[in-house]
Design an enzyme around this catalytic site. Sequence first.
Site, PDB file in Angstrom:
ATOM      1  N   ARG A 152     -13.883 -69.019  55.832  1.00 44.69           N
ATOM      2  CA  ARG A 152     -14.598 -68.426  54.691  1.00 44.69           C
ATOM      3  C   ARG A 152     -14.840 -66.924  54.841  1.00 44.69           C
ATOM      4  NH1 ARG A 152     -19.283 -72.859  53.103  1.00 44.69           N
ATOM      5  NH2 ARG A 152     -18.072 -74.741  53.499  1.00 44.69           N
TER       6      ARG A 152
ATOM      7  N   HIS B  61      -6.447 -68.261  59.588  1.00 42.35           N
ATOM      8  CA  HIS B  61      -7.863 -67.895  59.600  1.00 42.35           C
ATOM      9  C   HIS B  61      -8.321 -67.292  60.924  1.00 42.35           C
ATOM     10  CE1 HIS B  61      -8.088 -69.887  55.772  1.00 42.35           C
ATOM     11  NE2 HIS B  61      -7.734 -71.046  56.296  1.00 42.35           N
TER      12      HIS B  61
ATOM     13  N   PRO C 174     -22.865 -73.027  61.502  1.00 42.31           N
ATOM     14  CA  PRO C 174     -23.348 -73.088  62.890  1.00 42.31           C
ATOM     15  C   PRO C 174     -24.810 -72.654  62.974  1.00 42.31           C
ATOM     16  CG  PRO C 174     -21.216 -71.982  62.762  1.00 42.31           C
ATOM     17  CD  PRO C 174     -21.700 -72.151  61.360  1.00 42.31           C
ATOM     18  N   GLU C 175     -25.626 -73.450  63.634  1.00 44.47           N
ATOM     19  CA  GLU C 175     -27.033 -73.125  63.797  1.00 44.47           C
ATOM     20  C   GLU C 175     -27.291 -72.748  65.251  1.00 44.47           C
ATOM     21  OE1 GLU C 175     -29.726 -75.818  61.907  1.00 44.47           O
ATOM     22  OE2 GLU C 175     -28.416 -76.166  60.208  1.00 44.47           O
TER      23      GLU C 175
ATOM     24  N   LYS D 257     -50.730 -70.931  53.274  1.00 44.41           N
ATOM     25  CA  LYS D 257     -49.352 -70.877  52.782  1.00 44.41           C
ATOM     26  C   LYS D 257     -49.100 -72.027  51.807  1.00 44.41           C
ATOM     27  CE  LYS D 257     -47.551 -67.378  55.084  1.00 44.41           C
ATOM     28  NZ  LYS D 257     -46.960 -66.203  54.405  1.00 44.41           N
TER      29      LYS D 257
END
Length: 269
Positions: free
Chosen positions: A109, A90, A2-3, A150
């Site tokens: 997980r 889960h 999930p972002e 950079k």
Amino acid sequence: MPELPEIETSRRGIEPYMVGHHIVKTIVRQPKLRWPVSGQIMALENAPVISVQRRAKYLLIELPDGWIIGHLGMSGSVRILPEFIEPGKHDHVDFILSTGQVLRYTDPRRFGAWLWEEDLATSNVLKHLGPEPLSEGFSGEYLFTRSRAKKTLIKPWLMDNKLVVGVGNIYASESLFEAKILPQRPAGSLTEPEAQRLALTIKKVLQRSIEQGGTTLKDFLQADGKPGYFAQELQVYGRAGEPCKACGMLIESEKHGQRTTFFCRHCQR
């Protein structure tokens, strides 16, 4: 994983069911997550919920005496159940609400976390984070200034939470494509106009995904159990070997910083 749009979608989904109500108790079936579930969370009783906020990929639940900090990890999700039902394998944490509804955390997980913090300013997981990408603090000028000299490739540079939070693998690839910038370039090669275009594009891509409920690829579901729909609009991510929707050339992929990057060599410069 999930972002930011998925976490913001979850926040918006659970907020109306929690704010103004109480967490009657918590049921923790598996305390061994990425970090152990905080004892203060396991001991909660009749705690009123003041607000539900987000910082980066963290859910922040404000209570009178402190904050619950939730992270969904690689495969976690939260959803609101109309009442308590028997948990699955889960389903690790339940927050029982005064309405009889249940906020349930599911994580195959077990790489998420539920932590307690009295003061967010002292939180070890929050204090080193960069600006929010949808805030005024994130701009083309900011990106251009931070990119000077950079040598890091642009894609992994964008994914550094110290630079900006919540621009994960999916949205970094999609934003670079829409901004027409090759991910293999060093960050220091960005021109000022490119930095302006990239910052605006990141905001647009993230906002569009939030409006459509996030990106469902493997494990993400919204708080109401429905999938997100932004995956239907992905231009490059996960499409290696398929024709570019803009030019027809094949989408390519490469590993950058142990993450797969997707791009169109014709459309991006």
